[in-house]
Design a protein around this motif. Structure first.
Motif, mmCIF file in Angstrom:
data_model
loop_
_atom_site.group_PDB
_atom_site.id
_atom_site.type_symbol
_atom_site.label_atom_id
_atom_site.label_comp_id
_atom_site.label_asym_id
_atom_site.label_seq_id
_atom_site.Cartn_x
_atom_site.Cartn_y
_atom_site.Cartn_z
ATOM 1 N N UNK A 1 0.830 -1.204 0.000
ATOM 2 C CA UNK A 1 0.000 0.000 0.000
ATOM 3 C C UNK A 1 0.867 1.258 0.000
ATOM 4 N N UNK A 2 2.027 1.177 0.642
ATOM 5 C CA UNK A 2 2.917 2.335 0.759
ATOM 6 C C UNK A 2 3.437 2.793 -0.599
ATOM 7 N N UNK A 3 3.625 1.861 -1.512
ATOM 8 C CA UNK A 3 4.121 2.208 -2.840
ATOM 9 C C UNK A 3 3.152 3.144 -3.556
ATOM 10 N N UNK A 4 1.872 2.877 -3.449
ATOM 11 C CA UNK A 4 0.869 3.745 -4.062
ATOM 12 C C UNK A 4 0.850 5.125 -3.445
ATOM 13 N N UNK A 5 1.058 5.204 -2.128
ATOM 14 C CA UNK A 5 1.080 6.501 -1.455
ATOM 15 C C UNK A 5 2.298 7.303 -1.900
ATOM 16 N N UNK A 6 3.440 6.646 -1.990
ATOM 17 C CA UNK A 6 4.658 7.342 -2.416
ATOM 18 C C UNK A 6 4.503 7.860 -3.848
ATOM 19 N N UNK A 7 3.957 7.040 -4.729
ATOM 20 C CA UNK A 7 3.752 7.480 -6.106
ATOM 21 C C UNK A 7 2.753 8.627 -6.186
ATOM 22 N N UNK A 8 1.700 8.591 -5.375
ATOM 23 C CA UNK A 8 0.713 9.669 -5.369
ATOM 24 C C UNK A 8 1.346 10.977 -4.906
ATOM 25 N N UNK A 9 2.198 10.913 -3.902
ATOM 26 C CA UNK A 9 2.887 12.122 -3.428
ATOM 27 C C UNK A 9 3.816 12.655 -4.513
ATOM 28 N N UNK A 10 4.536 11.769 -5.185
ATOM 29 C CA UNK A 10 5.430 12.202 -6.260
ATOM 30 C C UNK A 10 4.660 12.836 -7.417
ATOM 31 N N UNK A 11 3.537 12.270 -7.773
ATOM 32 C CA UNK A 11 2.711 12.833 -8.845
ATOM 33 C C UNK A 11 2.192 14.207 -8.447
ATOM 34 N N UNK A 12 1.734 14.355 -7.204
ATOM 35 C CA UNK A 12 1.227 15.639 -6.735
ATOM 36 C C UNK A 12 2.332 16.689 -6.708
ATOM 37 N N UNK A 13 3.519 16.326 -6.237
ATOM 38 C CA UNK A 13 4.634 17.275 -6.233
ATOM 39 C C UNK A 13 5.035 17.669 -7.651
ATOM 40 N N UNK A 14 4.996 16.715 -8.570
ATOM 41 C CA UNK A 14 5.312 17.009 -9.964
ATOM 42 C C UNK A 14 4.307 17.993 -10.553
#
Length: 60
Positions: free
Chosen positions: A32-45
């Protein structure tokens, strides 16, 4: 507000892709953590791209 909505959509879509790819690989451990990390990266981008593409007259 738009970044909160971006994060929610990114979180939902990355979790969906994460689940589907995990299922295609045989259904091992779901991270589940992988999806959260990717979501944060997408939002920062999206935030950084918004700052870069803004018209200098609008920034004032």
């Amino acid at each position: 507000m738009k970044y909160i909505v971006t994060f929610i959509w990114a979180l939902m879509l990355t979790q969906m892709v994460n689940f589907i790819l995990n299922s295609l690989q045989g259904g091992g451990t779901f991270y589940f953590e992988l999806g959260i990390i990717l979501a944060v990266l997408i939002t920062l981008t999206m935030y950084i791209l918004d700052l870069m593409l803004k018209n200098p007259d609008e920034a004032k």
